[in-house]
Design a protein around this motif. Structure first.
Motif, PDB file in Angstrom:
ATOM      1  N   MET A 291      -3.650   1.435   5.948  1.00 38.35           N
ATOM      2  CA  MET A 291      -4.499   1.259   4.774  1.00 38.35           C
ATOM      3  C   MET A 291      -5.402   0.040   4.870  1.00 38.35           C
ATOM      4  O   MET A 291      -6.586   0.131   4.502  1.00 38.35           O
TER       5      MET A 291
ATOM      6  N   TYR B  18       0.821  -1.204   0.000  1.00 38.55           N
ATOM      7  CA  TYR B  18       0.000   0.000   0.000  1.00 38.55           C
ATOM      8  C   TYR B  18       0.859   1.259   0.000  1.00 38.55           C
ATOM      9  O   TYR B  18       1.869   1.326   0.691  1.00 38.55           O
ATOM     10  N   GLU B  19       0.431   2.240  -0.737  1.00 37.50           N
ATOM     11  CA  GLU B  19       1.115   3.536  -0.730  1.00 37.50           C
ATOM     12  C   GLU B  19       0.835   4.278   0.583  1.00 37.50           C
ATOM     13  O   GLU B  19       1.720   4.891   1.152  1.00 37.50           O
ATOM     14  N   HIS B  20      -0.421   4.220   1.035  1.00 37.62           N
ATOM     15  CA  HIS B  20      -0.809   4.938   2.255  1.00 37.62           C
ATOM     16  C   HIS B  20      -0.447   4.103   3.482  1.00 37.62           C
ATOM     17  O   HIS B  20      -1.083   3.102   3.787  1.00 37.62           O
ATOM     18  N   ASP B  21       0.592   4.532   4.182  1.00 43.56           N
ATOM     19  CA  ASP B  21       1.014   3.851   5.407  1.00 43.56           C
ATOM     20  C   ASP B  21       1.482   4.866   6.448  1.00 43.56           C
ATOM     21  O   ASP B  21       2.375   4.590   7.240  1.00 43.56           O
ATOM     22  N   ASP B  22       0.855   6.045   6.433  1.00 41.23           N
ATOM     23  CA  ASP B  22       1.272   7.137   7.313  1.00 41.23           C
ATOM     24  C   ASP B  22       1.338   6.753   8.778  1.00 41.23           C
ATOM     25  O   ASP B  22       2.173   7.255   9.522  1.00 41.23           O
TER      26      ASP B  22
END
Length: 138
Positions: A87, A77-81
């Motif tokens: 995500m 996943y790109e979103h892993d803040d």
């Protein structure tokens, strides 16, 4: 026609289904409505709500396992803040619901015999989840 609203907080200790039917029933009973509609809203994007079987713990375990396989923690996943469960938690919430509507009949929620109201926590870390309740009726 009358309305009533409140918020309840549910503390979680990690992923899983947490039944809170009793808390909702207690609040609804205090309102002394006879007929109406209850809306329950989860104010988060990484947790969700379900009406589900409340008699067999295996049903909850199977649901939890299914969703963890459907949206696994991964580096894909790109979103892993907020970490590797970030995500997947959003995906699991998107596939379930953040709002429920339950009719009120004869002063009681019209839930089936084996139905319970659950918060579905999708994150690994403990959270305090805010749930809004709104009842409209007579």
């Amino acid at each position: 026609m009358r309305q009533a609203s409140t918020q309840i907080v549910i503390a979680t200790s990690g992923p899983g289904l947490i039944e809170f039917t009793d808390r909702v029933n207690a609040w609804v009973a205090q309102q002394e409505f006879h007929e109406g509609l209850l809306t329950i809203f989860c104010r988060h994007t990484s947790a969700s709500l379900l009406i589900q079987e409340n008699a067999a713990p295996a049903a909850r375990r199977d649901l939890e396992r299914y969703f963890s396989q459907l949206a696994p923690e991964s580096d894909m996943y790109e979103h892993d803040d907020e970490g590797p469960d970030d995500m997947p938690a959003h995906l699991r919430a998107a596939l379930t619901a953040v709002s429920l509507s339950i009719p009120l009949a004869s002063g009681r929620l019209a839930l089936g015999t084996w139905q319970g109201i659950y918060l579905f926590e999708h994150r690994q870390a403990p959270h305090r989840r805010s749930i809004a309740l709104h009842l409209i009726g007579v």
